[in-house]
Write a protein that holds these residues in place. Structure first.
Motif, short mmCIF file in Angstrom:
data_model
loop_
_atom_site.label_atom_id
_atom_site.label_comp_id
_atom_site.label_asym_id
_atom_site.label_seq_id
_atom_site.Cartn_x
_atom_site.Cartn_y
_atom_site.Cartn_z
N ARG A 15 1.55 18.67 30.62
CA ARG A 15 2.55 19.69 30.38
C ARG A 15 3.31 19.37 29.10
O ARG A 15 3.81 18.25 28.94
CB ARG A 15 3.53 19.77 31.55
CG ARG A 15 4.56 20.88 31.42
CD ARG A 15 5.54 20.84 32.57
NE ARG A 15 6.47 21.98 32.53
CZ ARG A 15 7.55 22.10 33.31
NH1 ARG A 15 7.81 21.15 34.20
NH2 ARG A 15 8.33 23.15 33.20
N ALA A 67 4.67 25.86 16.47
CA ALA A 67 3.47 26.34 15.77
C ALA A 67 2.54 25.19 15.41
O ALA A 67 1.31 25.31 15.51
CB ALA A 67 3.88 27.10 14.50
N THR A 81 0.64 23.96 18.49
CA THR A 81 -0.39 24.94 18.85
C THR A 81 -1.54 24.91 17.86
O THR A 81 -2.72 25.00 18.25
CB THR A 81 0.23 26.35 18.91
OG1 THR A 81 1.30 26.35 19.86
CG2 THR A 81 -0.80 27.38 19.32
N ARG A 82 -1.22 24.76 16.58
CA ARG A 82 -2.27 24.70 15.56
C ARG A 82 -3.19 23.51 15.78
O ARG A 82 -4.41 23.61 15.63
CB ARG A 82 -1.64 24.63 14.17
CG ARG A 82 -2.64 24.63 13.02
CD ARG A 82 -1.94 24.49 11.68
NE ARG A 82 -1.41 23.16 11.47
CZ ARG A 82 -2.14 22.12 11.04
NH1 ARG A 82 -3.43 22.27 10.79
NH2 ARG A 82 -1.57 20.96 10.84
N GLY A 97 -4.23 23.70 20.16
CA GLY A 97 -4.58 24.94 20.85
C GLY A 97 -3.47 25.37 21.79
O GLY A 97 -2.37 24.81 21.78
N PRO A 98 -3.74 26.38 22.64
CA PRO A 98 -2.71 26.86 23.57
C PRO A 98 -2.17 25.71 24.43
O PRO A 98 -2.93 25.03 25.11
CB PRO A 98 -3.47 27.89 24.41
CG PRO A 98 -4.60 28.34 23.54
CD PRO A 98 -5.00 27.14 22.74
N LEU A 99 -0.87 25.51 24.40
CA LEU A 99 -0.28 24.36 25.08
C LEU A 99 -0.42 24.45 26.59
O LEU A 99 -0.50 23.43 27.27
CB LEU A 99 1.19 24.22 24.68
CG LEU A 99 1.46 24.01 23.18
CD1 LEU A 99 2.94 23.83 22.92
CD2 LEU A 99 0.65 22.84 22.62
N ASP A 100 -0.47 25.65 27.12
CA ASP A 100 -0.59 25.80 28.57
C ASP A 100 -2.00 25.53 29.09
O ASP A 100 -2.24 25.56 30.30
CB ASP A 100 -0.11 27.18 29.02
CG ASP A 100 -0.92 28.32 28.39
OD1 ASP A 100 -1.84 28.04 27.60
OD2 ASP A 100 -0.61 29.49 28.71
N GLN A 101 -2.93 25.23 28.19
CA GLN A 101 -4.29 24.90 28.60
C GLN A 101 -4.59 23.41 28.47
O GLN A 101 -5.72 22.98 28.74
CB GLN A 101 -5.29 25.72 27.78
CG GLN A 101 -5.19 27.22 28.04
CD GLN A 101 -6.21 28.02 27.25
OE1 GLN A 101 -7.25 27.50 26.83
NE2 GLN A 101 -5.91 29.30 27.03
#
Length: 368
Positions: free
Chosen positions: A119, A104, A107-108, A111-115
């Motif tokens: 990696r 969390a 991500t906070r 942002g979205p980790l996959d973007q």
């Protein structure tokens, strides 16, 4: 349920400063084109095997957060060719609530980790049993890995894993031992220590050490020897001493002199004016680095002089050989520190030097 966060200890804060400077140098060395052929590595992996929750009680960033941020905001980022297929950061956390908090928190903040342009892999697991499997799953083998095994309590990383990392191209490891690790040997798990050190005969002498001030030296030396058996040609061992609080202990393993040089350069970039020091296990006296008087005068650190004298007691050497010994065998000292140490020892009448200007091949010996 108890909070997954805890207070940032002074020794951990000091260690994090070291890591940040080291990561700043490590990424561009491996990712920027270098040499006459302009090649760089096709994939690079940073493994943080005791990742934690990503933040401390006071709001300070945990190691996964600052590692990712310093990479994405690196001054050389435009030249490092970042992509998710080329650069990966792998974070492993054993406790479920800390793992969830870390995911969390990343991500906070990012942002979205996959973007992201790299990696980011966050896994719930244990450093010892799971690191090798996870490195296999993310396709890390065959390219450089920096494995950070930064536990505060139990060090449970199998020596077989260290052996595999040592045999991997351009790979390195950092292992830390918390301040209480060496004083809790009454409840030691002998079978686990066999796995970590490579057998009973490699750690029993350290376990028998009764003198409290010598325990950390004995265990650290045993682990340094274990990394040598694992295949790391160069190992640094040192105590990280903050101005307040308890110290912690670190062993660094690499197969290249360049890795040693980069680690020591990182140590010297850390601001020590607050009293932080890095202490070599072989030095049992003298004033530690970081005292303000050192920065306010031209005095030579007593640890450097003590270590050079210890080396000269084993026989004469040359300036060049002494510089290489300081670089590769002591905790913080660089090859360039040899000349100033010899000058100080000469002025004190402790050594014999040939007449004339000191050069790389000048013979040096202790005065009898």
């Amino acid at each position: 349920m108890s909070s997954p966060l805890w207070q940032l200890e002074p020794a951990t804060a000091a260690k994090h400063l070291l890591y940040q400077h080291y990561f700043d140098a490590w990424w561009p060395i491996l990712l920027q084109p270098n040499g006459r052929n302009g090649r760089s590595w096709p994939k690079v992996t940073l493994l943080d095997a005791f990742a934690g929750p990503g933040r401390y009680e006071g709001g300070e960033d945990g190691s996964p957060v600052f590692a990712l941020r310093r990479l994405l905001e690196h001054t050389a980022v435009s030249r490092m060719g970042l992509s998710p297929g080329r650069v990966q950061l792998v974070f492993i956390e054993r406790q479920r609530n800390r793992y969830e908090h870390l995911l969390a928190e990343l991500t906070r903040q990012f942002g979205p980790l996959d973007q992201l342009p790299v990696r980011v892999v966050v896994r719930h697991g244990e450093a010892g049993p799971d690191s090798e499997r996870i490195l296999t799953e993310v396709g890390a083998w065959g390219n450089p890995i920096l494995g950070v095994f930064d536990s505060w309590g139990s060090v449970n990383v199998p020596l077989e894993l260290m052996h595999r990392i040592a045999g991997n191209p351009a790979s390195e490891v950092i292992t830390t031992f918390g301040p209480n690790w060496f004083s809790r040997r009454e409840d030691l798990n002998a079978d686990l220590l066999d796995v970590v050190f490579g057998g009973r005969g490699h750690w029993e002498s350290a376990a028998r050490e009764e003198r409290s001030e010598e325990k950390w030296r004995a265990w650290l030396a045993s682990y340094r020897e274990a990394l040598q058996r694992a295949g790391f040609g160069y190992r640094l061992q040192f105590q990280v001493v903050p101005r307040t609080g308890k110290p912690l202990y670190l062993v660094f393993g690499t197969g290249h002199k360049k890795g040693v040089e980069v680690m020591k350069a990182a140590m010297w970039k850390v601001d020590r004016s607050s009293g932080l020091s890095f202490k070599d296990p072989r030095c049992r006296g003298g004033v530690p680095m970081g005292q303000q008087s050192f920065f306010e005068s031209d005095a030579i650190d007593p640890e450097l002089l003590a270590l050079v004298e210890q080396r000269l007691k084993n026989g004469g050497t040359t300036l060049e050989q002494l510089g290489q010994w300081l670089l590769l065998e002591t905790s913080q000292w660089r090859a360039s520190d040899a000349a100033k140490a010899l000058k100080e020892l000469k002025d004190n009448g402790r050594i014999v030097l040939p007449p004339g200007r000191l050069n790389r091949s000048s013979p040096v010996s202790l005065r009898q």
